[in-house]
Scaffold this motif. Structure first.
Motif, PDB file in Angstrom:
ATOM      1  N   ILE A  48       0.843  -1.204   0.000  1.00 25.26           N
ATOM      2  CA  ILE A  48       0.000   0.000   0.000  1.00 25.26           C
ATOM      3  C   ILE A  48       0.874   1.249   0.000  1.00 25.26           C
ATOM      4  O   ILE A  48       0.652   2.184  -0.776  1.00 25.26           O
ATOM      5  CB  ILE A  48      -0.955  -0.016   1.215  1.00 25.26           C
ATOM      6  CG1 ILE A  48      -1.907  -1.211   1.127  1.00 25.26           C
ATOM      7  CG2 ILE A  48      -1.753   1.289   1.280  1.00 25.26           C
ATOM      8  CD1 ILE A  48      -2.755  -1.419   2.370  1.00 25.26           C
ATOM      9  N   ALA A  49       1.884   1.268   0.874  1.00 26.23           N
ATOM     10  CA  ALA A  49       2.777   2.434   0.917  1.00 26.23           C
ATOM     11  C   ALA A  49       3.483   2.624  -0.420  1.00 26.23           C
ATOM     12  O   ALA A  49       3.678   3.755  -0.887  1.00 26.23           O
ATOM     13  CB  ALA A  49       3.787   2.274   2.045  1.00 26.23           C
ATOM     14  N   LEU A  55       2.240   8.703  -5.830  1.00 24.51           N
ATOM     15  CA  LEU A  55       1.273   9.785  -6.008  1.00 24.51           C
ATOM     16  C   LEU A  55       1.603  11.035  -5.204  1.00 24.51           C
ATOM     17  O   LEU A  55       1.090  12.111  -5.520  1.00 24.51           O
ATOM     18  CB  LEU A  55      -0.131   9.301  -5.589  1.00 24.51           C
ATOM     19  CG  LEU A  55      -0.575   7.915  -6.060  1.00 24.51           C
ATOM     20  CD1 LEU A  55      -1.969   7.613  -5.529  1.00 24.51           C
ATOM     21  CD2 LEU A  55      -0.549   7.824  -7.575  1.00 24.51           C
ATOM     22  N   VAL A  56       2.428  10.913  -4.160  1.00 24.24           N
ATOM     23  CA  VAL A  56       2.602  12.029  -3.235  1.00 24.24           C
ATOM     24  C   VAL A  56       3.340  13.179  -3.912  1.00 24.24           C
ATOM     25  O   VAL A  56       4.185  12.966  -4.782  1.00 24.24           O
ATOM     26  CB  VAL A  56       3.351  11.599  -1.959  1.00 24.24           C
ATOM     27  CG1 VAL A  56       2.562  10.574  -1.176  1.00 24.24           C
ATOM     28  CG2 VAL A  56       4.721  11.058  -2.300  1.00 24.24           C
ATOM     29  N   PRO A  57       3.039  14.413  -3.548  1.00 22.81           N
ATOM     30  CA  PRO A  57       3.741  15.568  -4.115  1.00 22.81           C
ATOM     31  C   PRO A  57       5.224  15.528  -3.781  1.00 22.81           C
ATOM     32  O   PRO A  57       5.631  14.955  -2.756  1.00 22.81           O
ATOM     33  CB  PRO A  57       3.058  16.773  -3.436  1.00 22.81           C
ATOM     34  CG  PRO A  57       1.744  16.250  -2.942  1.00 22.81           C
ATOM     35  CD  PRO A  57       1.968  14.811  -2.615  1.00 22.81           C
ATOM     36  N   PRO A  58       6.070  16.110  -4.623  1.00 26.65           N
ATOM     37  CA  PRO A  58       7.523  16.061  -4.408  1.00 26.65           C
ATOM     38  C   PRO A  58       7.964  16.590  -3.050  1.00 26.65           C
ATOM     39  O   PRO A  58       8.914  16.086  -2.465  1.00 26.65           O
ATOM     40  CB  PRO A  58       8.082  16.920  -5.550  1.00 26.65           C
ATOM     41  CG  PRO A  58       7.019  16.901  -6.604  1.00 26.65           C
ATOM     42  CD  PRO A  58       5.718  16.812  -5.882  1.00 26.65           C
ATOM     43  N   GLU A  59       7.262  17.601  -2.527  1.00 27.01           N
ATOM     44  CA  GLU A  59       7.722  18.229  -1.290  1.00 27.01           C
ATOM     45  C   GLU A  59       7.581  17.325  -0.058  1.00 27.01           C
ATOM     46  O   GLU A  59       8.198  17.586   0.975  1.00 27.01           O
ATOM     47  CB  GLU A  59       6.989  19.551  -1.056  1.00 27.01           C
ATOM     48  CG  GLU A  59       5.477  19.418  -0.915  1.00 27.01           C
ATOM     49  CD  GLU A  59       4.760  19.587  -2.248  1.00 27.01           C
ATOM     50  OE1 GLU A  59       5.401  19.387  -3.285  1.00 27.01           O
ATOM     51  OE2 GLU A  59       3.563  19.925  -2.233  1.00 27.01           O
ATOM     52  N   ILE A  60       6.763  16.273  -0.139  1.00 19.21           N
ATOM     53  CA  ILE A  60       6.628  15.377   1.017  1.00 19.21           C
ATOM     54  C   ILE A  60       7.089  13.964   0.690  1.00 19.21           C
ATOM     55  O   ILE A  60       6.951  13.068   1.513  1.00 19.21           O
ATOM     56  CB  ILE A  60       5.172  15.343   1.538  1.00 19.21           C
ATOM     57  CG1 ILE A  60       4.224  14.783   0.467  1.00 19.21           C
ATOM     58  CG2 ILE A  60       4.723  16.709   1.997  1.00 19.21           C
ATOM     59  CD1 ILE A  60       2.811  14.545   0.993  1.00 19.21           C
ATOM     60  N   ARG A  61       7.669  13.769  -0.494  1.00 17.36           N
ATOM     61  CA  ARG A  61       8.014  12.413  -0.940  1.00 17.36           C
ATOM     62  C   ARG A  61       9.089  11.783  -0.066  1.00 17.36           C
ATOM     63  O   ARG A  61       9.026  10.604   0.252  1.00 17.36           O
ATOM     64  CB  ARG A  61       8.465  12.464  -2.397  1.00 17.36           C
ATOM     65  CG  ARG A  61       8.675  11.100  -3.045  1.00 17.36           C
ATOM     66  CD  ARG A  61       8.772  11.249  -4.552  1.00 17.36           C
ATOM     67  NE  ARG A  61       7.521  11.744  -5.117  1.00 17.36           N
ATOM     68  CZ  ARG A  61       7.424  12.401  -6.269  1.00 17.36           C
ATOM     69  NH1 ARG A  61       8.519  12.670  -6.954  1.00 17.36           N
ATOM     70  NH2 ARG A  61       6.247  12.801  -6.719  1.00 17.36           N
ATOM     71  N   ASN A  62      10.098  12.558   0.337  1.00 19.21           N
ATOM     72  CA  ASN A  62      11.216  11.973   1.083  1.00 19.21           C
ATOM     73  C   ASN A  62      10.781  11.425   2.441  1.00 19.21           C
ATOM     74  O   ASN A  62      11.330  10.442   2.911  1.00 19.21           O
ATOM     75  CB  ASN A  62      12.322  13.010   1.281  1.00 19.21           C
ATOM     76  CG  ASN A  62      13.086  13.276  -0.004  1.00 19.21           C
ATOM     77  OD1 ASN A  62      13.041  12.474  -0.932  1.00 19.21           O
ATOM     78  ND2 ASN A  62      13.776  14.399  -0.065  1.00 19.21           N
ATOM     79  N   GLY A  63       9.805  12.066   3.075  1.00 20.22           N
ATOM     80  CA  GLY A  63       9.390  11.615   4.396  1.00 20.22           C
ATOM     81  C   GLY A  63       8.217  10.666   4.393  1.00 20.22           C
ATOM     82  O   GLY A  63       7.711  10.294   5.450  1.00 20.22           O
ATOM     83  N   PHE A  64       7.762  10.257   3.222  1.00 20.33           N
ATOM     84  CA  PHE A  64       6.562   9.415   3.136  1.00 20.33           C
ATOM     85  C   PHE A  64       6.941   7.933   3.226  1.00 20.33           C
ATOM     86  O   PHE A  64       7.941   7.507   2.638  1.00 20.33           O
ATOM     87  CB  PHE A  64       5.851   9.687   1.801  1.00 20.33           C
ATOM     88  CG  PHE A  64       4.562   8.927   1.633  1.00 20.33           C
ATOM     89  CD1 PHE A  64       3.377   9.414   2.163  1.00 20.33           C
ATOM     90  CD2 PHE A  64       4.535   7.718   0.954  1.00 20.33           C
ATOM     91  CE1 PHE A  64       2.193   8.709   2.020  1.00 20.33           C
ATOM     92  CE2 PHE A  64       3.364   7.009   0.800  1.00 20.33           C
ATOM     93  CZ  PHE A  64       2.187   7.502   1.334  1.00 20.33           C
ATOM     94  N   GLY A  68       1.407   8.745  11.651  1.00 22.95           N
ATOM     95  CA  GLY A  68       0.240   9.609  11.751  1.00 22.95           C
ATOM     96  C   GLY A  68      -0.460   9.757  10.413  1.00 22.95           C
ATOM     97  O   GLY A  68      -0.448   8.850   9.576  1.00 22.95           O
ATOM     98  N   VAL A  69      -1.054  10.926  10.199  1.00 23.16           N
ATOM     99  CA  VAL A  69      -1.897  11.154   9.024  1.00 23.16           C
ATOM    100  C   VAL A  69      -1.200  12.068   8.029  1.00 23.16           C
ATOM    101  O   VAL A  69      -0.664  13.111   8.397  1.00 23.16           O
ATOM    102  CB  VAL A  69      -3.255  11.769   9.439  1.00 23.16           C
ATOM    103  CG1 VAL A  69      -4.098  12.098   8.209  1.00 23.16           C
ATOM    104  CG2 VAL A  69      -4.007  10.818  10.346  1.00 23.16           C
ATOM    105  N   THR A  70      -1.191  11.668   6.773  1.00 26.30           N
ATOM    106  CA  THR A  70      -0.697  12.488   5.667  1.00 26.30           C
ATOM    107  C   THR A  70      -1.832  12.672   4.679  1.00 26.30           C
ATOM    108  O   THR A  70      -2.474  11.693   4.296  1.00 26.30           O
ATOM    109  CB  THR A  70       0.496  11.809   4.955  1.00 26.30           C
ATOM    110  OG1 THR A  70       1.542  11.583   5.905  1.00 26.30           O
ATOM    111  CG2 THR A  70       1.018  12.682   3.819  1.00 26.30           C
TER     112      THR A  70
END
Length: 519
Positions: A48-49, A55-64, A68-70
């Motif tokens: 799933i991850a 799909l996640v935007p580039p600005e949060i990709r490194n920490g995904f 918690g909730v994103t």
């Protein structure tokens, strides 16, 4: 095209209100007419991850995926969707809802959902039954669903090979096995599943398929030696590949190595293991049988150093598995047979390359072990692996590698340089997936004295009385997994090394073994 785009297209086309992804459960779409299964396969947290990481935007990709909730928005070919992704320890849950148009990615809290009149996600729980009534997800003690048949293989050998590799990823297989004149097989949650519906692959056809993804030098090596190893890169995953020959012809074993490194937090590594990463020098060993997850644990430990210290890391592997980007550390990764001739040669060279931390993928021979000990003694932190089943036996294995006239000296070196041993085994998790049970030896002064004096047989009792230092016996780790209903008693008993003692521990805790084990 992202792998989830076809499912999002169906969400828009059938006017679904929500898609629900949860660890160990089928994917369900909620509609006005009721809940519909859009993917009956029970997805793992890692799967799933992995698909949502696309799909996640580039600005949060490194920490995904963060704990918690994103929340973020994604523009699929069929239209915009809003994603609420939640991770709690090893479990994940994602809710996807169609959006009328581009929207700002909401903040980290689910309060905005409630303000719009839509319920926020339920807290993550270990899956026991599906949240949707149709189809019902199996209970924790149900067997994992059998994978369905694959579509017909493409005529092109490379396309056929890629199809099988992608199927292995989608089904959560740790390994893909290919045999001449036999059907493919996958190891799923520790069990070997043969794809009988796929049909046997002829020897000549299998050779074409395997060689279509093999580097030229590995084809030449296989022709000469009938064995070769290499790493295969795909967009979202890597495979460690061994190509061999048996009585039927060419064969291959392909181990899946996720592109995203699971962190120490993802694996919930005990505090004592993380503290081993904080040493500035010494030897730390991760041991266990083949396929026990040693590489995953070591990668998480190296990643922890990479994120918390500003140093130089050198890894020596055969082949390179997990790829570590430079974070706070400078990382150089060398592959035996590609960048260096051998482990011992690369390890000697590493001493001239200003390292702080050195990872030795395998301590195979006397000379490699000897150089690793010297490296640990001279002010470097060395991570290594051995194929031993318990932490105390690891000490004996190292000493026994040396001639009798050197063993006294080696015991002294080891007593001064060894910082800890993590010995692990993988158990089947209830409801699907696998979980590691860890035996941890933290080398305290009493343990160091036992190593120096040749009394390694007493290490086990010292570990039992030194739990406050982080020591942990394998049986205790297995019992804890049983008590938390993560692992069945029979599975834990099968993975125990000291079975008589573990049976007594189970009895005292009120757990009974199944009839198959009692006979």
């Amino acid at each position: 095209m992202a792998r989830l785009d076809p499912i999002f297209e169906r969400l828009h086309r059938e006017r679904g209100s929500e898609l629900v992804f949860a660890s160990g459960q089928p994917v369900v779409m909620r509609t006005a007419a009721g809940d519909v299964a859009v993917l009956r396969q029970q997805l793992t947290s890692q799967q799933i991850a992995g698909v949502f990481a696309e799909l996640v935007p580039p600005e949060i990709r490194n920490g995904f995926p963060a704990s918690g909730v994103t929340r973020f928005a994604y523009e699929a070919p069929a239209g915009w969707v809003g994603v609420l992704f939640e991770r709690k320890e090893a479990l994940v849950r994602a809710l996807v809802r169609p959006q009328p148009g581009e929207a700002e990615a909401p903040g980290p809290a689910p309060a905005a959902d409630k303000a719009e009149g839509r319920p926020g996600p339920a807290p993550l729980q270990r899956p026991a039954a599906a949240s949707a009534p149709a189809p019902a997800a199996p209970a924790d003690d149900a067997a994992p669903a059998e994978p369905g048949p694959l579509p017909p293989a493409p005529a092109d050998p490379r396309a056929a090979m890629v199809q099988l590799l992608e199927a292995a990823v989608e089904r959560g297989a740790s390994d893909l096995h290919l045999t001449s004149d036999g059907p493919p097989a996958m190891r799923i949650d520790g069990d070997m599943v043969q794809l009988e519906d796929y049909g046997p692959v002829a020897r000549a056809r299998l050779r074409e398929m395997i060689f279509s993804i093999s580097p030229e030098k590995n084809r030449a090596q296989w022709e000469a030696e009938r064995d070769t190893d290499f790493a295969l890169e795909m967009p979202d995953v890597r495979f460690r590949v061994n190509v061999f020959e048996d009585r039927r012809g060419i064969g291959a074993a392909m181990r899946q190595v996720p592109a995203k490194i699971r962190t120490a937090e993802d694996l919930a590594l005990p505090k004592a293991v993380i503290e081993l990463c904080a040493h500035s020098k010494g030897l730390v060993l991760v041991t266990g049988p083949t396929g026990s997850g040693k590489s995953t644990t070591l990668a998480a430990m190296v990643d922890y150093v990479n994120r918390t210290r500003a140093q130089h890391i050198i890894t020596i592997e055969d082949p390179v598995e997990f790829v570590h980007p430079n974070r706070r550390c400078l990382v150089h990764q060398r592959e035996v047979g590609v960048h260096t001739a051998s482990f011992k040669q690369a390890l000697r060279a590493a001493l001239r390359e200003d390292p702080d931390v050195v990872l030795v993928g395998e301590m195979r021979d006397l000379e490699t072990i000897s150089i690793a000990l010297e490296t640990a003694e001279t002010g470097h932190l060395v991570f290594g692996t051995l194929h031993t089943n318990t932490a105390p036996s690891t000490v004996d294995r190292i000493i026994d590698q040396f001639p009798a006239d050197r063993q006294s000296q080696v015991r002294t070196m080891l007593s001064e340089s060894l910082r800890g041993v993590v010995s692990q085994t993988l158990c089947k998790r209830r409801g699907g997936g696998r979980v590691a049970a860890l035996e941890i030896l933290v080398v305290t002064p009493p343990v160091a004295n036992l190593i120096r004096e040749g009394k390694t047989f007493q290490i086990q009792s010292t570990m039992q009385t030194g739990r406050s230092f982080g020591n942990q016996m394998l049986n205790d780790a297995l019992l804890e997994l049983v008590k938390k209903s993560v692992v069945e008693p029979d599975e834990a008993y099968a993975k125990s090394v000291a079975k008589a003692e573990f049976r007594q521990q189970l009895d005292r805790a009120g757990f009974k073994l199944g009839a198959a084990e009692e006979r």
